[in-house]
Design a protein around this motif. Structure first.
Motif, PDB file in Angstrom:
ATOM      1  N   GLN A  15      80.524  -7.747  -9.517  1.00 45.37           N
ATOM      2  CA  GLN A  15      80.898  -7.618  -8.113  1.00 45.37           C
ATOM      3  C   GLN A  15      79.750  -7.950  -7.155  1.00 45.37           C
ATOM      4  OE1 GLN A  15      84.282  -6.942  -7.382  1.00 45.37           O
ATOM      5  NE2 GLN A  15      84.172  -7.394  -9.565  1.00 45.37           N
ATOM      6  N   VAL A  16      78.549  -8.138  -7.671  1.00 42.78           N
ATOM      7  CA  VAL A  16      77.397  -8.477  -6.840  1.00 42.78           C
ATOM      8  C   VAL A  16      77.537  -9.936  -6.416  1.00 42.78           C
ATOM      9  CG1 VAL A  16      74.891  -8.691  -6.751  1.00 42.78           C
ATOM     10  CG2 VAL A  16      75.940  -6.803  -8.008  1.00 42.78           C
ATOM     11  N   LYS A  17      77.634 -10.161  -5.101  1.00 41.63           N
ATOM     12  CA  LYS A  17      77.857 -11.500  -4.576  1.00 41.63           C
ATOM     13  C   LYS A  17      76.525 -12.203  -4.311  1.00 41.63           C
ATOM     14  CE  LYS A  17      80.203 -10.199  -0.978  1.00 41.63           C
ATOM     15  NZ  LYS A  17      81.010 -10.222   0.238  1.00 41.63           N
ATOM     16  N   PRO A  18      76.455 -13.510  -4.595  1.00 44.07           N
ATOM     17  CA  PRO A  18      75.222 -14.248  -4.328  1.00 44.07           C
ATOM     18  C   PRO A  18      75.084 -14.693  -2.873  1.00 44.07           C
ATOM     19  CG  PRO A  18      76.792 -15.676  -5.410  1.00 44.07           C
ATOM     20  CD  PRO A  18      77.425 -14.309  -5.345  1.00 44.07           C
ATOM     21  N   LYS A  19      76.185 -14.741  -2.137  1.00 46.19           N
ATOM     22  CA  LYS A  19      76.116 -15.156  -0.737  1.00 46.19           C
ATOM     23  C   LYS A  19      77.203 -14.445   0.053  1.00 46.19           C
ATOM     24  CE  LYS A  19      78.809 -19.352  -1.438  1.00 46.19           C
ATOM     25  NZ  LYS A  19      78.834 -20.788  -1.278  1.00 46.19           N
ATOM     26  N   ASP A  20      77.068 -14.525   1.385  1.00 50.00           N
ATOM     27  CA  ASP A  20      78.001 -13.858   2.302  1.00 50.00           C
ATOM     28  C   ASP A  20      78.037 -12.347   2.093  1.00 50.00           C
ATOM     29  OD1 ASP A  20      78.641 -16.345   3.400  1.00 50.00           O
ATOM     30  OD2 ASP A  20      80.283 -16.656   1.987  1.00 50.00           O
ATOM     31  N   THR A  21      76.881 -11.782   1.827  1.00 50.44           N
ATOM     32  CA  THR A  21      76.772 -10.332   1.684  1.00 50.44           C
ATOM     33  C   THR A  21      76.778  -9.693   3.071  1.00 50.44           C
ATOM     34  OG1 THR A  21      74.366 -10.389   1.745  1.00 50.44           O
ATOM     35  CG2 THR A  21      75.408 -10.578  -0.441  1.00 50.44           C
ATOM     36  N   LEU A  22      77.029  -8.407   3.133  1.00 48.56           N
ATOM     37  CA  LEU A  22      77.054  -7.710   4.417  1.00 48.56           C
ATOM     38  C   LEU A  22      75.711  -7.831   5.162  1.00 48.56           C
ATOM     39  CD1 LEU A  22      78.614  -6.043   6.453  1.00 48.56           C
ATOM     40  CD2 LEU A  22      77.950  -3.994   5.182  1.00 48.56           C
ATOM     41  N   PRO A  23      74.563  -7.628   4.495  1.00 49.26           N
ATOM     42  CA  PRO A  23      73.291  -7.803   5.228  1.00 49.26           C
ATOM     43  C   PRO A  23      73.131  -9.232   5.769  1.00 49.26           C
ATOM     44  CG  PRO A  23      72.904  -6.608   3.197  1.00 49.26           C
ATOM     45  CD  PRO A  23      74.324  -7.099   3.143  1.00 49.26           C
ATOM     46  N   GLU A  24      73.550 -10.216   4.997  1.00 49.27           N
ATOM     47  CA  GLU A  24      73.450 -11.602   5.444  1.00 49.27           C
ATOM     48  C   GLU A  24      74.342 -11.841   6.665  1.00 49.27           C
ATOM     49  OE1 GLU A  24      74.761 -15.910   3.737  1.00 49.27           O
ATOM     50  OE2 GLU A  24      73.911 -14.505   2.282  1.00 49.27           O
ATOM     51  N   ILE A  25      75.539 -11.314   6.637  1.00 44.77           N
ATOM     52  CA  ILE A  25      76.458 -11.472   7.766  1.00 44.77           C
ATOM     53  C   ILE A  25      75.895 -10.796   9.013  1.00 44.77           C
ATOM     54  CG2 ILE A  25      78.742 -10.818   8.631  1.00 44.77           C
ATOM     55  CD1 ILE A  25      79.751 -11.375   5.712  1.00 44.77           C
ATOM     56  N   LYS A  26      75.251  -9.649   8.851  1.00 49.91           N
ATOM     57  CA  LYS A  26      74.630  -8.966   9.996  1.00 49.91           C
ATOM     58  C   LYS A  26      73.539  -9.831  10.624  1.00 49.91           C
ATOM     59  CE  LYS A  26      75.365  -4.185   8.497  1.00 49.91           C
ATOM     60  NZ  LYS A  26      74.674  -2.951   8.060  1.00 49.91           N
ATOM     61  N   VAL A  27      72.726 -10.478   9.787  1.00 49.69           N
ATOM     62  CA  VAL A  27      71.654 -11.343  10.299  1.00 49.69           C
ATOM     63  C   VAL A  27      72.260 -12.544  11.021  1.00 49.69           C
ATOM     64  CG1 VAL A  27      69.700 -12.812   9.665  1.00 49.69           C
ATOM     65  CG2 VAL A  27      69.994 -10.580   8.566  1.00 49.69           C
ATOM     66  N   ARG A  28      73.302 -13.120  10.454  1.00 52.08           N
ATOM     67  CA  ARG A  28      73.958 -14.271  11.085  1.00 52.08           C
ATOM     68  C   ARG A  28      74.547 -13.887  12.440  1.00 52.08           C
ATOM     69  NH1 ARG A  28      76.880 -16.133   5.584  1.00 52.08           N
ATOM     70  NH2 ARG A  28      78.768 -15.745   6.795  1.00 52.08           N
ATOM     71  N   LYS A  29      75.152 -12.709  12.523  1.00 50.86           N
ATOM     72  CA  LYS A  29      75.727 -12.255  13.792  1.00 50.86           C
ATOM     73  C   LYS A  29      74.634 -12.054  14.842  1.00 50.86           C
ATOM     74  CE  LYS A  29      80.010 -10.167  12.243  1.00 50.86           C
ATOM     75  NZ  LYS A  29      80.826  -8.959  12.181  1.00 50.86           N
ATOM     76  N   ALA A  31      71.693 -13.651  14.998  1.00 53.42           N
ATOM     77  CA  ALA A  31      71.221 -14.976  15.409  1.00 53.42           C
ATOM     78  C   ALA A  31      72.240 -15.644  16.331  1.00 53.42           C
ATOM     79  CB  ALA A  31      70.961 -15.847  14.182  1.00 53.42           C
ATOM     80  N   HIS A  32      73.495 -15.503  15.997  1.00 57.11           N
ATOM     81  CA  HIS A  32      74.557 -16.094  16.820  1.00 57.11           C
ATOM     82  C   HIS A  32      74.591 -15.448  18.201  1.00 57.11           C
ATOM     83  CE1 HIS A  32      78.637 -17.447  17.908  1.00 57.11           C
ATOM     84  NE2 HIS A  32      78.348 -18.460  17.117  1.00 57.11           N
ATOM     85  N   ALA A  33      74.411 -14.128  18.246  1.00 49.69           N
ATOM     86  CA  ALA A  33      74.401 -13.410  19.526  1.00 49.69           C
ATOM     87  C   ALA A  33      73.225 -13.854  20.402  1.00 49.69           C
ATOM     88  CB  ALA A  33      74.333 -11.903  19.290  1.00 49.69           C
ATOM     89  N   LEU A  34      72.153 -14.289  19.771  1.00 46.70           N
ATOM     90  CA  LEU A  34      70.998 -14.794  20.514  1.00 46.70           C
ATOM     91  C   LEU A  34      71.220 -16.220  21.014  1.00 46.70           C
ATOM     92  CD1 LEU A  34      68.203 -13.395  18.208  1.00 46.70           C
ATOM     93  CD2 LEU A  34      68.474 -12.872  20.638  1.00 46.70           C
ATOM     94  N   VAL A  60      65.661 -18.621   6.645  1.00 48.56           N
ATOM     95  CA  VAL A  60      65.665 -17.171   6.513  1.00 48.56           C
ATOM     96  C   VAL A  60      66.341 -16.808   5.206  1.00 48.56           C
ATOM     97  CG1 VAL A  60      66.482 -15.000   7.498  1.00 48.56           C
ATOM     98  CG2 VAL A  60      65.748 -16.845   9.016  1.00 48.56           C
ATOM     99  N   PHE A  61      65.646 -16.014   4.418  1.00 46.97           N
ATOM    100  CA  PHE A  61      66.225 -15.434   3.217  1.00 46.97           C
ATOM    101  C   PHE A  61      66.558 -13.986   3.535  1.00 46.97           C
ATOM    102  CE2 PHE A  61      63.658 -18.828   1.351  1.00 46.97           C
ATOM    103  CZ  PHE A  61      64.550 -19.371   0.428  1.00 46.97           C
ATOM    104  N   VAL A  62      67.776 -13.567   3.217  1.00 44.55           N
ATOM    105  CA  VAL A  62      68.160 -12.170   3.362  1.00 44.55           C
ATOM    106  C   VAL A  62      68.167 -11.606   1.943  1.00 44.55           C
ATOM    107  CG1 VAL A  62      69.868 -10.546   4.222  1.00 44.55           C
ATOM    108  CG2 VAL A  62      69.565 -12.748   5.374  1.00 44.55           C
ATOM    109  N   HIS A  63      67.106 -10.884   1.622  1.00 42.58           N
ATOM    110  CA  HIS A  63      66.910 -10.403   0.257  1.00 42.58           C
ATOM    111  C   HIS A  63      67.445  -8.991   0.065  1.00 42.58           C
ATOM    112  CE1 HIS A  63      64.827 -13.797  -1.178  1.00 42.58           C
ATOM    113  NE2 HIS A  63      63.595 -13.455  -0.915  1.00 42.58           N
ATOM    114  N   HIS A 128      64.094  -8.142  15.263  1.00 42.69           N
ATOM    115  CA  HIS A 128      63.439  -8.856  14.160  1.00 42.69           C
ATOM    116  C   HIS A 128      63.864 -10.325  14.149  1.00 42.69           C
ATOM    117  CE1 HIS A 128      61.886  -8.610   9.805  1.00 42.69           C
ATOM    118  NE2 HIS A 128      62.110  -9.867  10.068  1.00 42.69           N
ATOM    119  N   VAL A 129      65.168 -10.563  14.265  1.00 43.03           N
ATOM    120  CA  VAL A 129      65.680 -11.934  14.265  1.00 43.03           C
ATOM    121  C   VAL A 129      65.162 -12.685  15.488  1.00 43.03           C
ATOM    122  CG1 VAL A 129      67.773 -13.349  14.401  1.00 43.03           C
ATOM    123  CG2 VAL A 129      67.706 -11.352  12.879  1.00 43.03           C
TER     124      VAL A 129
END
Length: 140
Positions: A15-29, A31-34, A60-63, A128-129
Motif C-alpha cells: 500500500q506504500v505509494k511511490p508518488k502522489d503521496t499526501l505529503p507530496e500533494i501538500k507541497v504541490r498545493k 507551490a501552486h498557491a504561491l 524538490v524531493f518530498v521524502h 518552507h516552499v
C-alpha cells in the motif's frame, strides 16, 4: 518479532505509494498557491524528482522520513525484525538519494528536500516552499 503476519505485512507494504503521496500533494498545493507551476516526476532527470520547476532549475524531493532516514525524526525508527535486511535497504536508499542529488547539481539543478514530517503544519510548509522557490527566483 513482527506483530503482523507475513501476509498482513506484505499487504501493508504493497500500500506504500511511490508518488502522489499526501505529503507530496501538500507541497504541490503550497507551490501552486504561491502562483508557481511545475512538472511532476520527470523521468529524464536523475532520481525522478517529485516536483520540478524548470524555469527556476529547481527540483524538490518530498521524502518519507521512514524510507529516506530523516535524522532525528521519530518516524525514522528501525523495525524490530529483519534488522539486517532493513539496514541494508535504508543504506541503499540513502546512497541512491545522495548520488541522484549530486548528479542533479552537476547538471545545474538546485535540489531541495522536504521531509514528510515538515508537511504537517500548513503555515510552516508554505513558508518552507516559498523560501526554497524565492531563493532561486529573487524577483518574485
Amino acid at each position: 518479532m513482527d506483530r503482523l503476519t507475513a501476509e498482513r505485512r506484505s499487504w501493508l507494504m504493497s500500500q506504500v505509494k511511490p508518488k502522489d503521496t499526501l505529503p507530496e500533494i501538500k507541497v504541490r498545493k503550497a507551490a501552486h498557491a504561491l502562483g508557481y507551476r511545475f512538472r511532476l516526476h520527470r523521468s529524464d532527470l536523475p532520481g525522478r524528482p517529485d516536483i520540478v520547476f524548470p524555469r527556476l532549475r529547481l527540483v524538490v524531493f518530498v521524502h518519507g522520513c521512514f524510507w529516506h532516514r530523516h535524522e532525528g525524526c521519530k518516524k525514522a525508527g528501525m523495525p524490530k525484525s529483519k534488522i539486517e535486511f532493513w539496514q541494508d535497504k535504508f543504506d541503499r536508499n540513502v546512497a541512491r538519494d545522495k548520488a541522484n542529488m549530486a548528479e542533479l547539481q552537476r547538471l545545474g539543478w538546485r535540489v531541495e528536500v522536504i521531509w514528510e514530517c515538515e508537511t504537517r503544519d500548513p503555515k510552516t510548509l508554505y513558508e518552507h516552499v516559498a523560501a526554497a522557490i524565492k531563493a532561486k527566483d529573487g524577483n518574485q
